[in-house]
Design a protein around this motif. Structure first.
Motif, mmCIF file in Angstrom:
data_model
loop_
_atom_site.group_PDB
_atom_site.id
_atom_site.type_symbol
_atom_site.label_atom_id
_atom_site.label_comp_id
_atom_site.label_asym_id
_atom_site.label_seq_id
_atom_site.Cartn_x
_atom_site.Cartn_y
_atom_site.Cartn_z
ATOM 1 N N CYS A 253 -40.282 75.587 16.061
ATOM 2 C CA CYS A 253 -40.034 74.236 16.545
ATOM 3 C C CYS A 253 -39.209 74.296 17.821
ATOM 4 O O CYS A 253 -38.158 74.944 17.861
ATOM 5 N N VAL A 254 -39.688 73.646 18.861
ATOM 6 C CA VAL A 254 -38.923 73.469 20.095
ATOM 7 C C VAL A 254 -38.216 72.125 19.994
ATOM 8 O O VAL A 254 -38.856 71.106 19.741
ATOM 9 N N THR A 255 -36.891 72.118 20.175
ATOM 10 C CA THR A 255 -36.136 70.884 20.002
ATOM 11 C C THR A 255 -35.271 70.579 21.223
ATOM 12 O O THR A 255 -34.707 71.481 21.842
ATOM 13 N N GLU A 256 -35.210 69.297 21.561
ATOM 14 C CA GLU A 256 -34.244 68.806 22.544
ATOM 15 C C GLU A 256 -33.508 67.654 21.881
ATOM 16 O O GLU A 256 -34.099 66.616 21.576
ATOM 17 N N LEU A 257 -32.200 67.850 21.629
ATOM 18 C CA LEU A 257 -31.480 66.984 20.697
ATOM 19 C C LEU A 257 -30.324 66.214 21.321
ATOM 20 O O LEU A 257 -29.429 65.771 20.631
ATOM 21 N N GLY A 258 -30.348 66.032 22.606
ATOM 22 C CA GLY A 258 -29.331 65.178 23.210
ATOM 23 C C GLY A 258 -28.100 65.922 23.660
ATOM 24 O O GLY A 258 -28.010 67.146 23.584
ATOM 25 N N GLY A 259 -27.119 65.161 24.142
ATOM 26 C CA GLY A 259 -25.935 65.816 24.689
ATOM 27 C C GLY A 259 -24.798 64.854 24.961
ATOM 28 O O GLY A 259 -24.902 63.636 24.766
ATOM 29 N N LYS A 260 -23.716 65.446 25.414
ATOM 30 C CA LYS A 260 -22.539 64.699 25.880
ATOM 31 C C LYS A 260 -22.074 65.394 27.155
ATOM 32 O O LYS A 260 -21.033 66.052 27.200
ATOM 33 N N SER A 458 -27.615 71.042 21.201
ATOM 34 C CA SER A 458 -28.565 70.297 22.028
ATOM 35 C C SER A 458 -29.991 70.804 21.884
ATOM 36 O O SER A 458 -30.896 70.270 22.520
ATOM 37 N N GLY A 459 -30.198 71.826 21.046
ATOM 38 C CA GLY A 459 -31.564 72.241 20.770
ATOM 39 C C GLY A 459 -31.840 73.678 21.104
ATOM 40 O O GLY A 459 -30.943 74.454 21.458
ATOM 41 N N ASN A 460 -33.114 74.043 20.993
ATOM 42 C CA ASN A 460 -33.535 75.406 21.297
ATOM 43 C C ASN A 460 -34.909 75.387 21.936
ATOM 44 O O ASN A 460 -35.662 74.431 21.805
ATOM 45 N N GLY A 461 -35.233 76.459 22.645
ATOM 46 C CA GLY A 461 -36.477 76.523 23.392
ATOM 47 C C GLY A 461 -36.329 75.821 24.732
ATOM 48 O O GLY A 461 -35.303 75.189 25.025
ATOM 49 N N ARG A 462 -37.343 75.945 25.549
ATOM 50 C CA ARG A 462 -37.319 75.345 26.879
ATOM 51 C C ARG A 462 -38.603 74.598 27.167
ATOM 52 O O ARG A 462 -39.703 75.113 26.947
ATOM 53 N N ASP A 463 -38.448 73.346 27.639
ATOM 54 C CA ASP A 463 -39.551 72.594 28.200
ATOM 55 C C ASP A 463 -39.564 72.838 29.704
ATOM 56 O O ASP A 463 -38.607 73.355 30.280
ATOM 57 N N ASN A 471 -43.975 78.650 24.665
ATOM 58 C CA ASN A 471 -43.746 77.995 23.377
ATOM 59 C C ASN A 471 -45.044 77.880 22.584
ATOM 60 O O ASN A 471 -45.002 77.690 21.356
ATOM 61 N N TYR A 472 -46.182 77.939 23.272
ATOM 62 C CA TYR A 472 -47.454 77.566 22.662
ATOM 63 C C TYR A 472 -48.397 78.747 22.456
ATOM 64 O O TYR A 472 -49.571 78.558 22.165
ATOM 65 N N VAL A 473 -47.893 79.956 22.617
ATOM 66 C CA VAL A 473 -48.699 81.145 22.357
ATOM 67 C C VAL A 473 -47.934 82.108 21.460
ATOM 68 O O VAL A 473 -46.696 82.135 21.450
ATOM 69 N N GLN A 474 -48.697 82.893 20.709
ATOM 70 C CA GLN A 474 -48.150 83.989 19.922
ATOM 71 C C GLN A 474 -48.701 85.301 20.491
ATOM 72 O O GLN A 474 -49.911 85.409 20.731
ATOM 73 N N THR A 475 -47.839 86.251 20.703
ATOM 74 C CA THR A 475 -48.283 87.532 21.246
ATOM 75 C C THR A 475 -48.893 88.389 20.142
ATOM 76 O O THR A 475 -48.274 88.625 19.111
#
Length: 483
Positions: A253-260, A458-463, A471-475
């Motif tokens: 799961c790639v997440t972007e969860l906000g910030g301060k 604030s999440g993990n992974g990168r958009d 994020n969308y491929v498996q090696t």
């Protein structure tokens, strides 16, 4: 192929289910935040709609149609989606302005950004290359970039079209199918992605666009055994729930969860640039931006001067409907407005000095006055909790080490910034700020080409950028013994 001017509200009330437009008896009102009144109704997707969408997407994945398509043909298909969105922009931007409250010019920019995502990742579709690994005589070894299959994209209401495009485009470039779950608030403009897919002649079932109840449709989506990868933008609490569910099936799961996020103003800063970033960083779209500059960390002896400049800037703002491109526009809903006002009251009760605003504006719609607090400290709720509204908190510091500690002193790490004319100081702070992106002298500097994502909660992974497509491929590694 229909033109953009042919689109009306009726065209986007339905859900795009496996390539077909499907209505339902369950409708929700689409509210204009500038008036508080409904201007359209949107069908809510059912569990049956979701199952049909996933089933068709899984069949396409198993057929290897997208994976075996010539990469340059897949690139052309994705580019056509961008062209179609560009054609839909004149009407789509007006819909986005009405349903989100944002300025019309910003809604137009959101369409332009979505178009750029499709064109950018179309350019990467034929450049996803494996590699050869030397193992010595008698061996051939190489890698393949394999799609996950059915990807789920759970989209927030603040930038629904742009955020949907930024994950949908790389997912398609990597030969995945996609189920896009839209928010109940402001879903109509993003439903035009379905129209764009039709215009681009995307095979039916590759993409489904659904507006549905979060716990029901979103919950079923992430639990579905055929969903192999998830992208989520939203709150920490919901993100944690989703990651917990996916952990049971070991689904990424790639997440972007906000910030301060905090911007540090150095003593040598160009204050004109600071003021420009105050508008864009916290008052643009009424602060409803995950990476908003909600904290300004200022030299103690300069705090009153900076406050005075900010107050003068606020005095120059126009307030009103986004269709007229006013500077201050409404927040998304009555409920969200009340949450912002509650956070403001908490700030006052904890001893933060209210300098400006802090109240609902006396006009129709959901308007919050631009609000400024001063003399906060990190332990105050207002200094560590995301408000997601037009509320700026100023916190004074005495030296660079203290400024850095203040900026890093929250559970979030989405963005940070520094305003300075000293390149050494800019580099020193940038290296030490615990954030996925650091803005120097301009908040939101960057583009679709630059990776975006969080650290800490604030999440993990990168958009965005080239990083996102991985994020969308498996090696897959293939090792062959020959001879």
């Amino acid at each position: 192929m229909p033109a953009g001017e042919d689109v009306n509200f009726g065209d986007v009330q339905a859900n795009f289910v496996a390539g077909n437009w499907v209505t339902s008896k369950k409708l929700i009102d689409n509210i204009n935040p500038a008036t508080g009144e409904s201007f359209a109704k949107v069908s809510m997707a059912s569990l049956n709609d979701l199952e049909r969408s996933i089933s068709q997407a899984q069949k396409i994945h198993e057929s290897r149609m997208l994976y075996e398509m010539k990469p340059h043909e897949r690139a052309a298909m994705i580019y056509r989606i961008g062209d179609a969105l560009h054609e839909l922009k004149p009407v789509g931007a007006k819909i986005l302005c009405l349903e989100s409250g944002k300025r019309l010019c910003d809604a137009e920019d959101e369409f332009d950004e979505a178009v750029r995502y499709f064109r950018y990742y179309a350019g990467m579709a034929d450049k996803l290359e494996g590699r050869s690994i030397p193992l010595g005589a008698g061996y051939i070894d190489y890698t393949l970039n394999m799609p996950y299959g059915v990807t789920a994209h759970i989209i927030p209401w603040n930038f629904p079209l742009s955020i949907a495009a930024r994950s949908l485009a790389p997912a398609l470039a990597a030969a995945n199918c996609a189920i896009v779950k839209l928010p109940e608030l402001a879903p109509m403009a993003a439903l035009l992605l379905g129209r764009a897919c039709e215009m681009a002649e995307v095979p039916k079932g590759v993409v489904s666009i659904l507006c549905g109840d979060g716990p029901e449709i979103g919950g079923a989506l992430v639990r579905h055994p055929d969903v192999s990868q998830v992208v989520f933008t939203g709150s920490v609490a919901v993100g944690q729930q989703i990651m917990g569910v996916l952990a049971e099936r070991v689904v990424p799961c790639v997440t972007e969860l906000g910030g301060k996020s905090g911007g540090i103003v150095a003593r040598d800063a160009n204050l004109k640039r600071v003021l420009d970033s105050v508008y864009w960083g916290i008052f643009f779209h009424s602060g409803q931006v995950c990476s908003a500059m909600s904290r300004l960390i200022v030299p103690r002896e300069m705090q009153d001067e900076i406050i005075h400049m900010i107050e003068e800037e606020i005095d120059s703002f126009s307030v009103g409907d986004g269709i007229e491109n006013n500077d201050i526009t409404p927040v998304i809903s009555e409920g969200h407005l009340n949450g912002i006002l509650g956070s403001i009251e908490t700030g006052k009760s904890e001893g933060a000095r209210l300098v400006r605003g802090g109240h609902r504006l006396n006009r129709p719609g959901f308007f919050v006055a631009p609000t400024v607090f001063a003399d906060i400290h990190t332990e105050m709720t207002i200094g560590k909790k995301e408000i997601f509204g037009p509320v700026l908190a100023l916190q004074p510091y005495d030296n660079d080490a203290e400024a850095l500690a203040i900026a890093n002193g929250t559970d979030y790490g989405l963005a940070a910034g520094v305003f300075t004319q000293d390149i050494d100081k800019a580099g020193w702070f940038s290296d030490r700020l615990n954030a996925g992106q650091v803005y120097v002298n301009e908040w939101y500097a960057g583009g679709v080409e630059t990776p975006f994502g969080g650290m800490k909660m604030s999440g993990n992974g990168r958009d965005k950028g080239q990083e996102a497509i991985f994020n969308y491929v498996q090696t897959k590694n293939v090792a062959i013994r020959i001879g």
